[in-house]
Write an enzyme that holds these catalytic residues in place. Structure first.
Site, PDB file in Angstrom:
ATOM      1  N   THR A   1       7.177   9.157  -1.111  1.00 55.88           N
ATOM      2  CA  THR A   1       7.861  10.341  -0.596  1.00 55.88           C
ATOM      3  C   THR A   1       7.396  11.613  -1.287  1.00 55.88           C
ATOM      4  O   THR A   1       7.337  12.674  -0.668  1.00 55.88           O
ATOM      5  CB  THR A   1       9.387  10.182  -0.770  1.00 55.88           C
ATOM      6  OG1 THR A   1       9.819   9.023  -0.053  1.00 55.88           O
ATOM      7  CG2 THR A   1      10.139  11.392  -0.235  1.00 55.88           C
TER       8      THR A   1
ATOM      9  N   ASP B   1      10.868   2.894  -2.953  1.00 54.13           N
ATOM     10  CA  ASP B   1      11.298   1.603  -2.408  1.00 54.13           C
ATOM     11  C   ASP B   1      10.863   0.426  -3.274  1.00 54.13           C
ATOM     12  O   ASP B   1      11.563  -0.590  -3.341  1.00 54.13           O
ATOM     13  CB  ASP B   1      10.745   1.408  -0.991  1.00 54.13           C
ATOM     14  CG  ASP B   1      11.509   2.207   0.047  1.00 54.13           C
ATOM     15  OD1 ASP B   1      12.533   2.827  -0.314  1.00 54.13           O
ATOM     16  OD2 ASP B   1      11.080   2.231   1.213  1.00 54.13           O
TER      17      ASP B   1
END
EC number: 3.5.1.1
Length: 320
Positions: free
Chosen positions: A18, A93
């Site tokens: 991200t 993640d």
């Protein structure tokens, strides 16, 4: 000379995530920024930043081979005498998994710090720049090597051992499942690229279908995301016995995010019964990190006793 000024060099390894992502016309976030773009302007008179372009992936798509590639890249930077510390830009993640693998595979003499972002680079409240600046600054302090690989997020530095992602939308994304610390050097440097360890979710009333499917697929190890303090049922216990007979180690973790796990329950399917069938109880590591430790130990040819000591937070090692 007393007037000499020493500049420290921090290597920043870009892997995507991200922190490197922006949203396209459809609204989907995708890695779009290079490491060079992300570190632009962060060098100063005291610190120079060396971008290393490794990959551009969402961490949800990483394989064990990718994680090994990241660990190998960290090793190259650690071996460079000009580098004072290493920062890895990584998606959240799977950050806890990659961070633990690096921790297990390298004896650190310099700070190694993972960081990333919860919000994309084009978000009005992007957190990546602050996390990256903090991580680079933390790499200039040699004492930050003492706890091994660290994760810098939301203004905190946390050790890799026992780390888990606690929130999908808060800046302070990570926490620790327990307080035990992993020794720095475990000698687990063997590549995990070709190792397969499956995570099987346990739920009330489940059967052994997924465990047996993993066995049929030729799995090297199994981690159970069990209930409570590491409990299941009779059918799962029987399947653990089949794994034992096939020489496939089974580690019992839990879907509960925090707390020390103790194999105390019987009743035919509790943690005590799983242990009696041959399973190894993970006292601190939750399923994602338990998978990494098990894969690393299998790759290194470790035996059941070694695994029991490691997943028991090295209690046997400490007592010996």
């Amino acid at each position: 000379m007393s007037g000499e000024h020493t500049t420290m060099q921090v290597a920043v390894i870009a892997t995507g995530g991200t922190i490197a992502s922006t949203r396209d016309d459809t609204g989907a976030a995708k890695p779009a920024l290079s490491g060079k773009m992300l570190v632009s302007g962060l060098s100063s008179g005291d610190v120079t930043v060396k971008p290393v372009e490794l990959m551009a992936k969402d961490s949800s798509s990483l394989t064990l081979s990718d994680m090994q590639h990241i660990s190998d890249a960290v090793g190259l930077e650690l071996a460079d005498p000009a580098v004072s510390g290493v920062v890895i830009l990584h998606g959240t993640d799977a950050m806890e998994e990659s961070a633990l693998l690096v921790h297990l595979q390298h004896h650190l003499t310099k700070p190694v710090i993972f960081t990333g972002a919860q919000f994309t680079a084009d978000h009005p409240h992007a957190d990546g720049p602050d996390n990256l600046s903090f991580a680079i600054e933390a790499c200039t302090h040699p004492s930050n090597v003492e706890e091994g690989v660290l994760v810098c997020f939301g203004g905190k530095l946390l050790p890799a051992w026992g780390l888990y992602k606690r929130s999908s939308d808060e800046r302070d994304a990570f926490d620790l499942a327990g307080t035990s610390l992993c020794p720095h050097s475990l000698g687990l440097s063997a590549s995990v690229t070709d190792i397969r360890v499956d995570i099987v979710a346990i739920h009330p009333g489940c059967d052994a279908t997924h465990i047996d499917a993993s066995l049929k697929a030729g799995v090297d190890g199994v981690v159970l995301a069990a209930l409570g303090s590491g409990n299941a049922n009779v059918r799962v216990v029987e399947a653990v016995g089949r794994c034992r007979d096939a020489g496939v180690p089974v580690v019992v973790s839990s879907r509960v995010p925090t707390g020390r796990l103790v194999a105390g329950y019987g009743g035919g399917g509790g943690g005590h019964d799983l242990g009696a069938a041959g399973a190894i109880h993970s006292q601190t590591l939750r399923p994602g990190q338990a998978r990494i430790l098990l894969a690393a130990m299998i790759a290194a040819g470790q035996n059941t006793g070694d695994m029991q000591a490691a997943f028991g937070d090295f209690e046997k090692v400490a007592k010996s």
